[in-house]
Design a protein around this motif. Structure first.
Motif, PDB file in Angstrom:
ATOM      1  N   MET A   1       3.281   5.033   7.666  1.00  0.00           N
ATOM      2  CA  MET A   1       2.140   5.485   6.889  1.00  0.00           C
ATOM      3  C   MET A   1       1.955   4.547   5.686  1.00  0.00           C
ATOM      4  SD  MET A   1       1.457   9.208   5.094  1.00  0.00           S
ATOM      5  CE  MET A   1       1.799  10.073   6.625  1.00  0.00           C
ATOM      6  N   SER A   2       0.731   4.109   5.466  1.00  0.00           N
ATOM      7  CA  SER A   2       0.457   3.215   4.351  1.00  0.00           C
ATOM      8  C   SER A   2      -0.100   3.995   3.162  1.00  0.00           C
ATOM      9  CB  SER A   2      -0.539   2.135   4.770  1.00  0.00           C
ATOM     10  OG  SER A   2      -1.782   2.712   5.127  1.00  0.00           O
ATOM     11  N   SER A   3      -0.017   3.395   1.991  1.00  0.00           N
ATOM     12  CA  SER A   3      -0.538   4.034   0.786  1.00  0.00           C
ATOM     13  C   SER A   3      -0.960   2.956  -0.200  1.00  0.00           C
ATOM     14  CB  SER A   3       0.512   4.949   0.161  1.00  0.00           C
ATOM     15  OG  SER A   3       1.609   4.185  -0.310  1.00  0.00           O
ATOM     16  N   HIS A   4      -1.745   3.379  -1.192  1.00  0.00           N
ATOM     17  CA  HIS A   4      -2.180   2.482  -2.251  1.00  0.00           C
ATOM     18  C   HIS A   4      -1.788   3.086  -3.600  1.00  0.00           C
ATOM     19  CE1 HIS A   4      -4.692   1.158   1.124  1.00  0.00           C
ATOM     20  NE2 HIS A   4      -4.785   0.006   0.493  1.00  0.00           N
ATOM     21  N   TRP A   5      -1.244   2.252  -4.455  1.00  0.00           N
ATOM     22  CA  TRP A   5      -0.903   2.679  -5.809  1.00  0.00           C
ATOM     23  C   TRP A   5      -1.880   2.021  -6.766  1.00  0.00           C
ATOM     24  CZ3 TRP A   5       2.450   0.377  -9.971  1.00  0.00           C
ATOM     25  CH2 TRP A   5       2.758   1.331 -10.967  1.00  0.00           C
ATOM     26  N   TYR A   6      -2.797   2.815  -7.319  1.00  0.00           N
ATOM     27  CA  TYR A   6      -3.790   2.331  -8.267  1.00  0.00           C
ATOM     28  C   TYR A   6      -3.226   2.484  -9.678  1.00  0.00           C
ATOM     29  CZ  TYR A   6      -6.942   2.798  -4.251  1.00  0.00           C
ATOM     30  OH  TYR A   6      -7.530   2.695  -3.012  1.00  0.00           O
ATOM     31  N   PHE A   7      -3.231   1.388 -10.437  1.00  0.00           N
ATOM     32  CA  PHE A   7      -2.611   1.429 -11.758  1.00  0.00           C
ATOM     33  C   PHE A   7      -3.341   0.501 -12.712  1.00  0.00           C
ATOM     34  CE2 PHE A   7      -0.794  -2.282  -9.796  1.00  0.00           C
ATOM     35  CZ  PHE A   7      -0.634  -3.186 -10.841  1.00  0.00           C
ATOM     36  N   ASP A   8      -3.108   0.743 -14.008  1.00  0.00           N
ATOM     37  CA  ASP A   8      -3.582  -0.130 -15.074  1.00  0.00           C
ATOM     38  C   ASP A   8      -2.442  -0.264 -16.073  1.00  0.00           C
ATOM     39  OD1 ASP A   8      -4.808  -1.331 -17.305  1.00  0.00           O
ATOM     40  OD2 ASP A   8      -6.693  -0.258 -17.008  1.00  0.00           O
ATOM     41  N   PHE A   9      -2.246  -1.452 -16.593  1.00  0.00           N
ATOM     42  CA  PHE A   9      -1.148  -1.680 -17.534  1.00  0.00           C
ATOM     43  C   PHE A   9      -1.317  -0.924 -18.842  1.00  0.00           C
ATOM     44  CE2 PHE A   9      -0.831  -5.544 -14.858  1.00  0.00           C
ATOM     45  CZ  PHE A   9       0.483  -5.373 -14.433  1.00  0.00           C
ATOM     46  N   VAL A  10      -2.510  -0.437 -19.124  1.00  0.00           N
ATOM     47  CA  VAL A  10      -2.710   0.330 -20.351  1.00  0.00           C
ATOM     48  C   VAL A  10      -2.042   1.699 -20.274  1.00  0.00           C
ATOM     49  CG1 VAL A  10      -4.857   1.543 -19.768  1.00  0.00           C
ATOM     50  CG2 VAL A  10      -4.462   0.773 -22.126  1.00  0.00           C
ATOM     51  N   SER A  11      -1.685   2.127 -19.069  1.00  0.00           N
ATOM     52  CA  SER A  11      -1.145   3.478 -18.869  1.00  0.00           C
ATOM     53  C   SER A  11       0.379   3.505 -18.957  1.00  0.00           C
ATOM     54  CB  SER A  11      -1.575   4.023 -17.504  1.00  0.00           C
ATOM     55  OG  SER A  11      -0.868   5.208 -17.198  1.00  0.00           O
ATOM     56  N   VAL A  33      -2.475  -1.819  -6.430  1.00  0.00           N
ATOM     57  CA  VAL A  33      -3.867  -2.193  -6.687  1.00  0.00           C
ATOM     58  C   VAL A  33      -4.139  -2.118  -8.190  1.00  0.00           C
ATOM     59  CG1 VAL A  33      -6.283  -1.800  -6.081  1.00  0.00           C
ATOM     60  CG2 VAL A  33      -4.475  -1.138  -4.462  1.00  0.00           C
ATOM     61  N   PRO A  34      -4.136  -3.263  -8.881  1.00  0.00           N
ATOM     62  CA  PRO A  34      -4.483  -3.256 -10.306  1.00  0.00           C
ATOM     63  C   PRO A  34      -5.973  -2.959 -10.484  1.00  0.00           C
ATOM     64  CG  PRO A  34      -3.440  -5.346  -9.628  1.00  0.00           C
ATOM     65  CD  PRO A  34      -3.818  -4.610  -8.390  1.00  0.00           C
ATOM     66  N   ILE A  35      -6.286  -1.992 -11.350  1.00  0.00           N
ATOM     67  CA  ILE A  35      -7.687  -1.619 -11.588  1.00  0.00           C
ATOM     68  C   ILE A  35      -7.907  -1.439 -13.087  1.00  0.00           C
ATOM     69  CG2 ILE A  35      -7.928  -0.516  -9.335  1.00  0.00           C
ATOM     70  CD1 ILE A  35      -7.777   2.208 -10.787  1.00  0.00           C
ATOM     71  N   LEU A  36      -9.178  -1.456 -13.485  1.00  0.00           N
ATOM     72  CA  LEU A  36      -9.531  -1.275 -14.883  1.00  0.00           C
ATOM     73  C   LEU A  36      -9.836   0.197 -15.145  1.00  0.00           C
ATOM     74  CD1 LEU A  36     -10.006  -2.690 -17.585  1.00  0.00           C
ATOM     75  CD2 LEU A  36     -12.389  -3.058 -16.884  1.00  0.00           C
ATOM     76  N   PHE A  37      -8.913   0.869 -15.819  1.00  0.00           N
ATOM     77  CA  PHE A  37      -9.035   2.306 -16.067  1.00  0.00           C
ATOM     78  C   PHE A  37     -10.306   2.626 -16.850  1.00  0.00           C
ATOM     79  CE2 PHE A  37      -7.264   6.022 -18.706  1.00  0.00           C
ATOM     80  CZ  PHE A  37      -7.704   6.962 -17.797  1.00  0.00           C
ATOM     81  N   GLY A  38     -10.663   1.768 -17.798  1.00  0.00           N
ATOM     82  CA  GLY A  38     -11.862   2.019 -18.591  1.00  0.00           C
ATOM     83  C   GLY A  38     -13.109   2.121 -17.735  1.00  0.00           C
ATOM     84  N   ALA A  39     -13.179   1.329 -16.677  1.00  0.00           N
ATOM     85  CA  ALA A  39     -14.337   1.387 -15.783  1.00  0.00           C
ATOM     86  C   ALA A  39     -14.346   2.681 -14.979  1.00  0.00           C
ATOM     87  CB  ALA A  39     -14.338   0.186 -14.846  1.00  0.00           C
ATOM     88  N   ILE A  40     -13.160   3.182 -14.644  1.00  0.00           N
ATOM     89  CA  ILE A  40     -13.064   4.469 -13.951  1.00  0.00           C
ATOM     90  C   ILE A  40     -13.563   5.586 -14.864  1.00  0.00           C
ATOM     91  CG2 ILE A  40     -11.485   6.121 -12.877  1.00  0.00           C
ATOM     92  CD1 ILE A  40     -11.756   3.567 -11.257  1.00  0.00           C
ATOM     93  N   LEU A  41     -13.128   5.566 -16.124  1.00  0.00           N
ATOM     94  CA  LEU A  41     -13.580   6.574 -17.085  1.00  0.00           C
ATOM     95  C   LEU A  41     -15.093   6.509 -17.268  1.00  0.00           C
ATOM     96  CD1 LEU A  41     -10.810   6.206 -19.823  1.00  0.00           C
ATOM     97  CD2 LEU A  41     -11.097   8.119 -18.240  1.00  0.00           C
ATOM     98  N   GLN A  42     -15.610   5.299 -17.390  1.00  0.00           N
ATOM     99  CA  GLN A  42     -17.052   5.145 -17.578  1.00  0.00           C
ATOM    100  C   GLN A  42     -17.820   5.682 -16.380  1.00  0.00           C
ATOM    101  OE1 GLN A  42     -18.269   1.106 -18.338  1.00  0.00           O
ATOM    102  NE2 GLN A  42     -20.354   1.684 -18.882  1.00  0.00           N
ATOM    103  N   HIS A  43     -17.317   5.417 -15.183  1.00  0.00           N
ATOM    104  CA  HIS A  43     -17.986   5.895 -13.973  1.00  0.00           C
ATOM    105  C   HIS A  43     -18.077   7.412 -13.954  1.00  0.00           C
ATOM    106  CE1 HIS A  43     -19.119   6.155  -9.723  1.00  0.00           C
ATOM    107  NE2 HIS A  43     -18.179   7.082  -9.612  1.00  0.00           N
ATOM    108  N   HIS A  44     -17.011   8.079 -14.408  1.00  0.00           N
ATOM    109  CA  HIS A  44     -16.966   9.545 -14.385  1.00  0.00           C
ATOM    110  C   HIS A  44     -17.480  10.173 -15.685  1.00  0.00           C
ATOM    111  CE1 HIS A  44     -14.962   9.870 -10.519  1.00  0.00           C
ATOM    112  NE2 HIS A  44     -14.104   8.941 -10.894  1.00  0.00           N
TER     113      HIS A  44
END
Length: 209
Positions: A1-11, A33-44
């Motif tokens: 089974m595969s999985s993805h770990w979404y993270f940001d270094f700010v956390s 998967v490095p992602i930009l948390f701020g963009a996630i917050l803005q989206h929501h």
């Protein structure tokens, strides 16, 4: 089974969860998967926990408490929240492998160092074999990869970091790690009893936005 770990270094919670994620690879194929948390917050349409007075203080105490109870060394960077874009791009420039992830997280959260520009990331970059940090993090390919990762996370329903997505489920936060492990032992857990009812629970009231 595969999985993805979404993270940001700010956390800091992503830093705290990292050892469990590394151990989880014995059971799952985990893709970081490095992602930009701020963009996630803005989206929501949300503020981050550190942007809300009172919640900021509590969150920082919770981080320190979790670290102490886990026996995990932790020292906050000089300022928080900080702009994590440079660190995220450095990670991607270094291949976004586990070595680069651990190296950058340790620089920021174990050693309590800054990491919001090329100069402050020179030391971890050197350990990762990158001499020209500014060129590495300014690459169009690296910038595009970060945008693509973040957009993919939004499409996957990610609303916070860290998030482990596996088998159609999303497990958000360091404190959700035991929940994930229980689910791995019983993948039908959320399809029975009260869990099944919760999936169709009607909304009683909605606040105007």
């Amino acid at each position: 089974m595969s999985s993805h770990w979404y993270f940001d270094f700010v956390s800091p919670f992503a830093y705290l969860q990292l050892p469990a994620v590394l151990a989880l690879r014995e059971r799952l194929a985990v893709t970081p998967v490095p992602i930009l948390f701020g963009a996630i917050l803005q989206h929501h349409g949300q503020l981050g926990p550190a942007e809300i007075p009172g919640k900021r203080d509590f969150t920082y105490r919770m981080v320190q408490w979790q670290a102490e109870h886990a026996g995990r060394p932790l020292r906050f960077p000089p300022a928080h929240p900080f702009n994590p874009v440079a660190a995220l791009r450095l990670c991607l420039a270094a291949g976004a492998d586990w070595t680069s992830i651990v190296t950058i997280f340790d620089h920021l959260w174990r050693d309590g160092r800054a990491g919001d520009d090329a100069a402050s990331l020179a030391e971890p970059a050197a350990r990762l074999g990158i001499d020209d940090v500014a060129a590495a993090i300014g690459s169009d390919a690296v910038k595009g990869a970060l945008r693509a990762n973040t957009e993919a996370a939004i499409r996957a329903g990610v609303f916070g970091v860290p998030t482990l997505a596996v088998g159609g489920q999303r497990f958000w936060g360091n404190d959700a790690t035991p929940m994930l492990l229980d689910w791995l032992d019983d993948p039908q857990r959320f399809e029975r009893g009260e869990y099944a009812r919760l999936a169709d629970l009607p909304v009683g009231i909605e606040r105007r936005r």
